[in-house]
Motif scaffolding. Structure first.
Motif, PDB file in Angstrom:
ATOM      1  N   GLY A  80      45.960  27.587 101.120  1.00 11.12           N
ATOM      2  CA  GLY A  80      46.047  26.247 101.210  1.00 11.12           C
ATOM      3  C   GLY A  80      45.478  25.692 100.023  1.00 11.12           C
ATOM      4  O   GLY A  80      44.642  26.220  99.294  1.00 11.12           O
ATOM      5  N   ILE A  81      45.702  24.317  99.861  1.00 11.28           N
ATOM      6  CA  ILE A  81      45.106  23.558  98.679  1.00 11.28           C
ATOM      7  C   ILE A  81      43.955  22.807  99.381  1.00 11.28           C
ATOM      8  O   ILE A  81      44.209  21.683 100.019  1.00 11.28           O
ATOM      9  CB  ILE A  81      45.876  22.611  97.909  1.00 11.28           C
ATOM     10  CG1 ILE A  81      47.053  23.416  97.244  1.00 11.28           C
ATOM     11  CG2 ILE A  81      45.305  21.818  96.913  1.00 11.28           C
ATOM     12  CD1 ILE A  81      48.204  22.613  97.040  1.00 11.28           C
ATOM     13  N   HIS A  82      42.748  23.093  99.093  1.00  6.00           N
ATOM     14  CA  HIS A  82      41.400  22.500  99.647  1.00  6.00           C
ATOM     15  C   HIS A  82      41.330  21.034  99.144  1.00  6.00           C
ATOM     16  O   HIS A  82      41.981  20.687  98.133  1.00  6.00           O
ATOM     17  CB  HIS A  82      40.228  23.310  98.972  1.00  6.00           C
ATOM     18  CG  HIS A  82      38.961  22.823  99.539  1.00  6.00           C
ATOM     19  ND1 HIS A  82      38.236  21.647  99.203  1.00  6.00           N
ATOM     20  CD2 HIS A  82      38.040  23.482 100.283  1.00  6.00           C
ATOM     21  CE1 HIS A  82      37.050  21.600  99.835  1.00  6.00           C
ATOM     22  NE2 HIS A  82      36.830  22.850 100.796  1.00  6.00           N
ATOM     23  N   ALA A  86      42.557  18.320  95.561  1.00 10.44           N
ATOM     24  CA  ALA A  86      43.858  17.557  96.010  1.00 10.44           C
ATOM     25  C   ALA A  86      44.718  16.936  94.764  1.00 10.44           C
ATOM     26  O   ALA A  86      45.810  17.012  94.773  1.00 10.44           O
ATOM     27  CB  ALA A  86      43.373  16.299  96.717  1.00 10.44           C
ATOM     28  N   ASP A  87      43.855  17.086  93.630  1.00  9.82           N
ATOM     29  CA  ASP A  87      44.748  16.671  92.289  1.00  9.82           C
ATOM     30  C   ASP A  87      45.539  17.957  91.900  1.00  9.82           C
ATOM     31  O   ASP A  87      46.765  17.745  90.968  1.00  9.82           O
ATOM     32  CB  ASP A  87      43.734  16.193  91.135  1.00  9.82           C
ATOM     33  CG  ASP A  87      42.818  17.294  90.813  1.00  9.82           C
ATOM     34  OD1 ASP A  87      42.583  18.459  91.560  1.00  9.82           O
ATOM     35  OD2 ASP A  87      42.073  17.446  89.711  1.00  9.82           O
ATOM     36  N   GLU A 112      42.749  26.302 103.693  1.00 11.72           N
ATOM     37  CA  GLU A 112      42.198  25.389 104.667  1.00 11.72           C
ATOM     38  C   GLU A 112      42.500  23.949 103.704  1.00 11.72           C
ATOM     39  O   GLU A 112      42.613  23.754 102.640  1.00 11.72           O
ATOM     40  CB  GLU A 112      40.693  25.594 104.527  1.00 11.72           C
ATOM     41  CG  GLU A 112      39.816  25.330 103.024  1.00 11.72           C
ATOM     42  CD  GLU A 112      38.570  25.963 103.120  1.00 11.72           C
ATOM     43  OE1 GLU A 112      37.719  25.119 103.646  1.00 11.72           O
ATOM     44  OE2 GLU A 112      37.986  27.094 102.910  1.00 11.72           O
ATOM     45  N   ILE A 113      42.954  23.131 104.617  1.00  9.63           N
ATOM     46  CA  ILE A 113      43.476  21.808 104.234  1.00  9.63           C
ATOM     47  C   ILE A 113      42.799  20.647 105.114  1.00  9.63           C
ATOM     48  O   ILE A 113      42.488  21.112 106.225  1.00  9.63           O
ATOM     49  CB  ILE A 113      45.069  21.905 104.503  1.00  9.63           C
ATOM     50  CG1 ILE A 113      45.432  21.865 105.973  1.00  9.63           C
ATOM     51  CG2 ILE A 113      45.767  23.017 103.664  1.00  9.63           C
ATOM     52  CD1 ILE A 113      47.048  21.726 105.999  1.00  9.63           C
ATOM     53  N   LEU A 126      44.412  10.285  97.722  1.00  8.58           N
ATOM     54  CA  LEU A 126      44.911  11.554  97.271  1.00  8.58           C
ATOM     55  C   LEU A 126      44.632  12.860  98.209  1.00  8.58           C
ATOM     56  O   LEU A 126      45.514  13.526  98.292  1.00  8.58           O
ATOM     57  CB  LEU A 126      44.561  11.952  95.732  1.00  8.58           C
ATOM     58  CG  LEU A 126      44.924  12.998  95.088  1.00  8.58           C
ATOM     59  CD1 LEU A 126      46.304  13.087  94.978  1.00  8.58           C
ATOM     60  CD2 LEU A 126      44.151  13.268  93.680  1.00  8.58           C
ATOM     61  N   GLN A 127      43.500  12.807  98.859  1.00 10.13           N
ATOM     62  CA  GLN A 127      43.320  14.067  99.807  1.00 10.13           C
ATOM     63  C   GLN A 127      44.379  13.870 100.774  1.00 10.13           C
ATOM     64  O   GLN A 127      44.736  14.735 101.433  1.00 10.13           O
ATOM     65  CB  GLN A 127      42.063  13.757 100.363  1.00 10.13           C
ATOM     66  CG  GLN A 127      40.957  14.150  99.445  1.00 10.13           C
ATOM     67  CD  GLN A 127      39.371  14.255 100.074  1.00 10.13           C
ATOM     68  OE1 GLN A 127      39.328  14.719 101.004  1.00 10.13           O
ATOM     69  NE2 GLN A 127      38.388  13.773  99.123  1.00 10.13           N
TER      70      GLN A 127
END
Length: 283
Positions: A80-82, A86-87, A112-113, A126-127
């Motif tokens: 996942g993208i932490h 987020a960017d 983990e997201i 953005l998060q």
């Protein structure tokens, strides 16, 4: 007692736990383990850790580092993208994640997201956008999300926003794991009411975390997992040292003390919970 006269820290082997425990969340592909990764994995198994969930922080890390575990089928994967990255969530990145999940059966969860409000330099909007996109991917793939939620001290803004978003995305009543739970009994109750599992990290053993221990006391054993989040967050008596999967036994021992159970009971139960949650075969 002076530092030089302190007794040595007990080693995890002294816990004598049976093979069957699961470290549900580790970062063994990080460079912290480049010098001794094989030895760390061998020691984990010798200390009763049957499975470890390695979390890849984005598809680039997965593609670069997956080979570390080619000879270790006991390691399952999360990707996942932490929220701190987020960017990096672009249509191309999400497509690369989708391809990875579709081609690799060892990938068991999207994570983990989530949301992290601890640092000021990660825009909340953005998060949220990145979190929402990955929740949609998890639904599309039929895989559970593993949620990272971190607040500033004495705040629960991220927690409240996570719940709001998860409710809006229809996550209540669906399989979901709250990674590195560090909240109080009221927060635990809110997660349990929605049918989710909670993973307990090493800080449950820290002297000042009485509110977390009170929460753990009230969480049904069948909804608990344990984790290292290594190389971070070592449990006592190894606080401040590099964490690794063999040390997750000390977290199990602390949870056992809180719940009035034996460490072996917590160890085997949380291991069974992890295998069921991640749909793992026996090994």
């Amino acid at each position: 007692m002076s530092k030089k006269n302190k007794p040595p820290r007990p080693e995890p082997e002294t816990l004598a736990l049976p093979l069957g425990g699961v470290d549900s969340h580790a970062h063994l592909d990080l460079e912290d383990f480049d010098a001794d990764r094989e030895a760390v994995l061998a020691r984990a198994r010798a200390c009763g850790v049957a499975r470890v969930g390695n979390v890849f922080l984005g598809p680039a890390a997965y593609l670069k580092n997956r080979h570390y575990f080619d000879a270790h089928p006991e390691i399952f994967f999360l990707l996942g993208i932490h929220p701190g990255n987020a960017d990096q969530c672009t249509p191309e990145t999400l497509s690369a994640m989708r391809r990875a999940f579709e081609s690799d059966p060892r990938l068991k969860a999207v994570g983990e997201i989530g949301l992290d409000y601890y640092w000021e330099d990660h825009p909340h909007a953005l998060q949220e956008e990145t979190f929402r996109a990955q929740l949609a991917l998890a639904r599309e793939l039929g895989l559970p999300p593993v949620v990272h939620c971190r607040d500033k001290t004495d705040s629960q803004a991220a927690f409240d926003d996570c719940l709001r978003m998860l409710e809006a995305e229809g996550a209540a009543g669906r399989k979901l794991l709250w990674h590195c739970f560090g909240g109080d009994a009221a927060q635990a109750s809110a997660l349990l009411e929605r049918g989710w599992h909670l993973s307990i990290p090493g800080p449950v053993s820290y002297a000042r975390n009485e509110s977390l221990r009170q929460a753990v006391a009230a969480i049904p054993l069948e909804r608990l997992l344990i984790e290292t989040d290594c190389p971070y967050l070592s449990a006592e008596p190894w606080r401040g040292k590099r964490n690794h999967p063999a040390l997750v036994g000390f977290t199990a021992a602390c949870v056992a003390e809180v719940k009035g159970l034996t460490p072996a009971r917590v160890w085997t139960a949380t291991g069974a919970n992890a295998r069921a949650f991640f749909n793992l075969e026996e090994s």
